[in-house]
Design an enzyme around this catalytic site. Structure first.
Site, PDB file in Angstrom:
ATOM      1  N   HIS A 260       0.766  -1.009   0.008  1.00 25.19           N
ATOM      2  CA  HIS A 260      -0.004   0.023  -0.048  1.00 25.19           C
ATOM      3  C   HIS A 260       0.805   1.538   0.160  1.00 25.19           C
ATOM      4  CE1 HIS A 260      -3.709  -2.443   1.649  1.00 25.19           C
ATOM      5  NE2 HIS A 260      -3.773  -2.452   0.282  1.00 25.19           N
ATOM      6  N   HIS A 391      -4.989  -5.759 -10.938  1.00 24.18           N
ATOM      7  CA  HIS A 391      -3.607  -5.222 -10.389  1.00 24.18           C
ATOM      8  C   HIS A 391      -2.538  -5.716 -11.544  1.00 24.18           C
ATOM      9  CE1 HIS A 391      -4.243  -4.073  -6.481  1.00 24.18           C
ATOM     10  NE2 HIS A 391      -5.078  -5.117  -6.072  1.00 24.18           N
TER      11      HIS A 391
END
Length: 418
Positions: A260, A391
């Site tokens: 993240h 992703h």
């Protein structure tokens, strides 16, 4: 190997590398386009060989449904045949099955019989906004209706103006959930991505202003207060909760998550570019987030990013997931484009892609391994198979276009030319 002094050109500028990235994107499109569509609605999760899992009536998560709409909107804009059918299929499922026609909002999980988990999750609603925004750029007829509906829900149910971010979750009828004292950065991070896409799709400044507000709270203030380690978990006043524990390690792991940090590094730079580069703190924050993730999160012996660290910066969950690799590659590219300095970003980009190519791409069965052990062996402790194109596809395509905005917008601006 080290590339010291071998070539000054970035890989993203080299014709072969660009062709290789496009080939990987095509492989991902092929793997999901012809296997994932459930004829009863929504999409299948897939096992390692690309076969549907979940039985005759599988549960469909809203984030997976919305991500397929987003990704095949990207494919449609690139000119991929058949992508429009995937968008149609996903948009109908979001509108007709995930949407709660009684109380408003969108169910977290559904199956053929209705809601399996009727909670209203900020994370899921963020991806509905992304899907609606991407479908609008692709010209889908349902997009405006979905975009208006999800925007109203986010504004009236989730947004907390005094904090400048969204609440996490509610019961189906919008009553407070028992564990409603929780606030999370993950849902707000993905909402930041979606808000930027909505701004680019509509030109409405309110979306961009909300994205800037979230980034200021989560990154400038919260992450900045702990050396640009992105805190995952907060209380209702947005005070960091370092001791937070939840059994769901997929969405709420304890400690910190270097993946993240990488994701935010890219998002902050995109936000900086979209906002006219007026927020001086953003470039420095992006650099700090990326450097921290590479120095603390990368396994220097075996390769790959550790899934989580504890608050003493020690590896906690040492399995290696595909999505931090994807975010690392995209972040390195954004930094290389916006803030070129020495070779660090380029070398990191090459290191990450080398590990993806040799370890994460499944050259036998197609798709990418979503989880490896610490020793880089395929595993399934968190992810049962190959359930997500989002992703990996973005990692392959982001370096092919200017690092100035969301994929849908930059593809349109480039007239689809790669």
């Amino acid at each position: 190997m080290s590339d010291n002094g071998q070539t000054a050109a970035s890989w993203a500028s080299l014709p072969y590398h660009r062709r290789w990235l496009l080939d990987q994107a095509d492989g991902l499109f092929d793997f999901f386009q012809y296997r994932a569509m459930n004829p009863k609605g929504g999409f299948f999760d897939l096992d390692d060989q690309g076969s549907p899992i979940g039985g005759v009536n599988p549960t469909r998560g809203i984030h997976a449904s919305a991500r397929m709409v987003h990704c095949f909107s990207v494919g449609y804009l690139l000119g991929r045949p058949g992508a429009g059918d995937i968008i149609d299929h996903g948009m109908r499922y979001l509108w007709e099955r995930h949407r709660d026609t009684q109380h408003g909002g969108y169910f977290w999980q559904v199956n053929d019989d209705g809601a399996v988990d009727s909670a209203k999750q900020g994370y899921g609603h963020a991806f509905v906004l992304l899907a609606a925004s991407s479908a609008k750029v692709a010209g889908h007829p349902l997009a405006d209706r979905l975009l208006a509906d999800i925007t109203e829900i986010l504004d009236t149910k989730f947004w907390e103006a005094r904090h400048g971010a969204i609440a996490e979750e509610f019961n189906r009828d919008w009553s407070p959930i028992e564990r409603g004292n929780y606030r999370g950065q993950n849902s707000n991070m993905h909402l930041t991505e979606a808000l930027m896409a909505a701004f680019e799709a509509t030109g409405e400044m309110a979306y961009l202003q909300k994205a800037e507000s979230i980034a200021d709270l989560v990154i400038r203030r919260a992450a900045g207060s702990v050396g640009f380690r992105v805190a995952e978990h907060f209380d209702t006043e947005w005070t960091i909760d370092k001791d937070y524990y939840h059994p769901d390690e997929m969405f709420r792991p304890a400690g910190t998550t270097p993946g993240h940090w990488l994701e935010w590094a890219r998002l902050v730079l995109q936000l900086w570019a979209l906002g006219g580069r007026k927020h001086a703190w953003m470039p420095d924050a992006a650099k700090s987030l990326f450097v921290q993730s590479m120095s603390l999160g990368w396994d220097k012996e075996k390769g790959g990013f550790f899934y989580t660290l504890d608050w003493q910066d020690r590896p906690a969950k040492t399995n290696k997931l595909w999505w931090p690799m994807c975010e690392g590659a995209a972040a390195a590219h954004f930094l290389n484009e916006h803030l070129p300095a020495d070779r660090f970003y380029e070398d990191s980009y090459r290191l990450i892609w080398g590990t993806i190519a040799n370890r994460f791409i499944d050259h036998k069965n197609g798709g990418w391994h979503e989880e490896l052990t610490e020793d880089l062996v395929p595993a399934h402790t968190l992810f049962p198979g190959k359930g997500d194109i989002y992703h990996a596809l973005q990692a392959c395509l982001i370096p092919l276009f200017p690092a100035t905005g969301s994929l849908t917008k930059v593809i349109v601006d480039a007239d689809g030319r790669i």
